[in-house]
Design a protein around this motif. Sequence first.
Motif, PDB file in Angstrom:
ATOM      1  N   ALA A  55     -10.952 -39.311 -17.639  1.00 45.01           N
ATOM      2  CA  ALA A  55     -10.918 -39.425 -19.098  1.00 45.01           C
ATOM      3  C   ALA A  55     -10.114 -38.291 -19.731  1.00 45.01           C
ATOM      4  O   ALA A  55      -9.370 -38.504 -20.690  1.00 45.01           O
ATOM      5  CB  ALA A  55     -12.342 -39.426 -19.649  1.00 45.01           C
ATOM      6  N   GLN A  56     -10.215 -37.090 -19.195  1.00 40.45           N
ATOM      7  CA  GLN A  56      -9.459 -35.965 -19.748  1.00 40.45           C
ATOM      8  C   GLN A  56      -7.958 -36.167 -19.538  1.00 40.45           C
ATOM      9  O   GLN A  56      -7.154 -35.891 -20.424  1.00 40.45           O
ATOM     10  CB  GLN A  56      -9.899 -34.648 -19.129  1.00 40.45           C
ATOM     11  CG  GLN A  56      -9.188 -33.456 -19.756  1.00 40.45           C
ATOM     12  CD  GLN A  56      -9.658 -32.128 -19.209  1.00 40.45           C
ATOM     13  OE1 GLN A  56     -10.563 -32.072 -18.367  1.00 40.45           O
ATOM     14  NE2 GLN A  56      -9.053 -31.054 -19.668  1.00 40.45           N
ATOM     15  N   ALA A  57      -7.582 -36.672 -18.368  1.00 40.42           N
ATOM     16  CA  ALA A  57      -6.169 -36.945 -18.102  1.00 40.42           C
ATOM     17  C   ALA A  57      -5.643 -38.025 -19.044  1.00 40.42           C
ATOM     18  O   ALA A  57      -4.515 -37.925 -19.535  1.00 40.42           O
ATOM     19  CB  ALA A  57      -5.969 -37.358 -16.651  1.00 40.42           C
ATOM     20  N   ASP A  58      -6.452 -39.035 -19.318  1.00 40.33           N
ATOM     21  CA  ASP A  58      -6.048 -40.075 -20.270  1.00 40.33           C
ATOM     22  C   ASP A  58      -5.791 -39.475 -21.652  1.00 40.33           C
ATOM     23  O   ASP A  58      -4.813 -39.810 -22.318  1.00 40.33           O
ATOM     24  CB  ASP A  58      -7.103 -41.171 -20.376  1.00 40.33           C
ATOM     25  CG  ASP A  58      -7.053 -42.139 -19.219  1.00 40.33           C
ATOM     26  OD1 ASP A  58      -5.991 -42.270 -18.582  1.00 40.33           O
ATOM     27  OD2 ASP A  58      -8.090 -42.770 -18.952  1.00 40.33           O
ATOM     28  N   GLN A  59      -6.655 -38.566 -22.073  1.00 39.74           N
ATOM     29  CA  GLN A  59      -6.496 -37.921 -23.369  1.00 39.74           C
ATOM     30  C   GLN A  59      -5.223 -37.060 -23.390  1.00 39.74           C
ATOM     31  O   GLN A  59      -4.467 -37.089 -24.363  1.00 39.74           O
ATOM     32  CB  GLN A  59      -7.717 -37.064 -23.678  1.00 39.74           C
ATOM     33  CG  GLN A  59      -7.654 -36.363 -25.004  1.00 39.74           C
ATOM     34  CD  GLN A  59      -8.886 -35.512 -25.256  1.00 39.74           C
ATOM     35  OE1 GLN A  59      -9.759 -35.376 -24.392  1.00 39.74           O
ATOM     36  NE2 GLN A  59      -8.948 -34.926 -26.423  1.00 39.74           N
ATOM     37  N   LEU A  60      -4.983 -36.320 -22.319  1.00 38.30           N
ATOM     38  CA  LEU A  60      -3.778 -35.491 -22.244  1.00 38.30           C
ATOM     39  C   LEU A  60      -2.514 -36.349 -22.215  1.00 38.30           C
ATOM     40  O   LEU A  60      -1.495 -35.989 -22.818  1.00 38.30           O
ATOM     41  CB  LEU A  60      -3.836 -34.583 -21.007  1.00 38.30           C
ATOM     42  CG  LEU A  60      -4.873 -33.471 -21.067  1.00 38.30           C
ATOM     43  CD1 LEU A  60      -5.044 -32.826 -19.698  1.00 38.30           C
ATOM     44  CD2 LEU A  60      -4.499 -32.436 -22.118  1.00 38.30           C
ATOM     45  N   TRP A  61      -2.580 -37.488 -21.530  1.00 36.42           N
ATOM     46  CA  TRP A  61      -1.428 -38.389 -21.477  1.00 36.42           C
ATOM     47  C   TRP A  61      -1.138 -38.967 -22.873  1.00 36.42           C
ATOM     48  O   TRP A  61       0.006 -39.052 -23.292  1.00 36.42           O
ATOM     49  CB  TRP A  61      -1.665 -39.502 -20.461  1.00 36.42           C
ATOM     50  CG  TRP A  61      -0.495 -40.424 -20.353  1.00 36.42           C
ATOM     51  CD1 TRP A  61      -0.388 -41.693 -20.834  1.00 36.42           C
ATOM     52  CD2 TRP A  61       0.756 -40.144 -19.731  1.00 36.42           C
ATOM     53  NE1 TRP A  61       0.840 -42.221 -20.543  1.00 36.42           N
ATOM     54  CE2 TRP A  61       1.568 -41.279 -19.864  1.00 36.42           C
ATOM     55  CE3 TRP A  61       1.271 -39.023 -19.061  1.00 36.42           C
ATOM     56  CZ2 TRP A  61       2.868 -41.346 -19.371  1.00 36.42           C
ATOM     57  CZ3 TRP A  61       2.567 -39.093 -18.566  1.00 36.42           C
ATOM     58  CH2 TRP A  61       3.343 -40.235 -18.725  1.00 36.42           C
ATOM     59  N   ARG A  62      -2.192 -39.342 -23.592  1.00 36.81           N
ATOM     60  CA  ARG A  62      -1.998 -39.854 -24.949  1.00 36.81           C
ATOM     61  C   ARG A  62      -1.398 -38.780 -25.861  1.00 36.81           C
ATOM     62  O   ARG A  62      -0.538 -39.078 -26.694  1.00 36.81           O
ATOM     63  CB  ARG A  62      -3.313 -40.382 -25.520  1.00 36.81           C
ATOM     64  CG  ARG A  62      -3.718 -41.735 -24.948  1.00 36.81           C
ATOM     65  CD  ARG A  62      -4.863 -42.359 -25.717  1.00 36.81           C
ATOM     66  NE  ARG A  62      -6.058 -41.539 -25.765  1.00 36.81           N
ATOM     67  CZ  ARG A  62      -7.009 -41.524 -24.841  1.00 36.81           C
ATOM     68  NH1 ARG A  62      -6.912 -42.307 -23.781  1.00 36.81           N
ATOM     69  NH2 ARG A  62      -8.055 -40.751 -24.963  1.00 36.81           N
TER      70      ARG A  62
END
Length: 69
Positions: A55-62
């Motif tokens: 989930a953190q990687a998804d947020q950073l990617w966004r």
Amino acid sequence: MSGTRWQWRDSGSACGHMQQVADSGTYHRIQTAYRAYIDHAITCDGCGHGERRCAQADQLWRAYRAART
């Protein structure tokens, strides 16, 4: 992408072309966001190669994608 402009790029002996370039503030913002994503992805056990991201990687990617627009 905001903060960008088109610039002529001379290719030497070949034909030149137009290239989109970012101003220094835009470039820095994009690079910072991408570095945060990469730094996380290489140290996170929940992130793998390909489609698997935590989930953190998804947020950073966004955040990275938002910096590019």
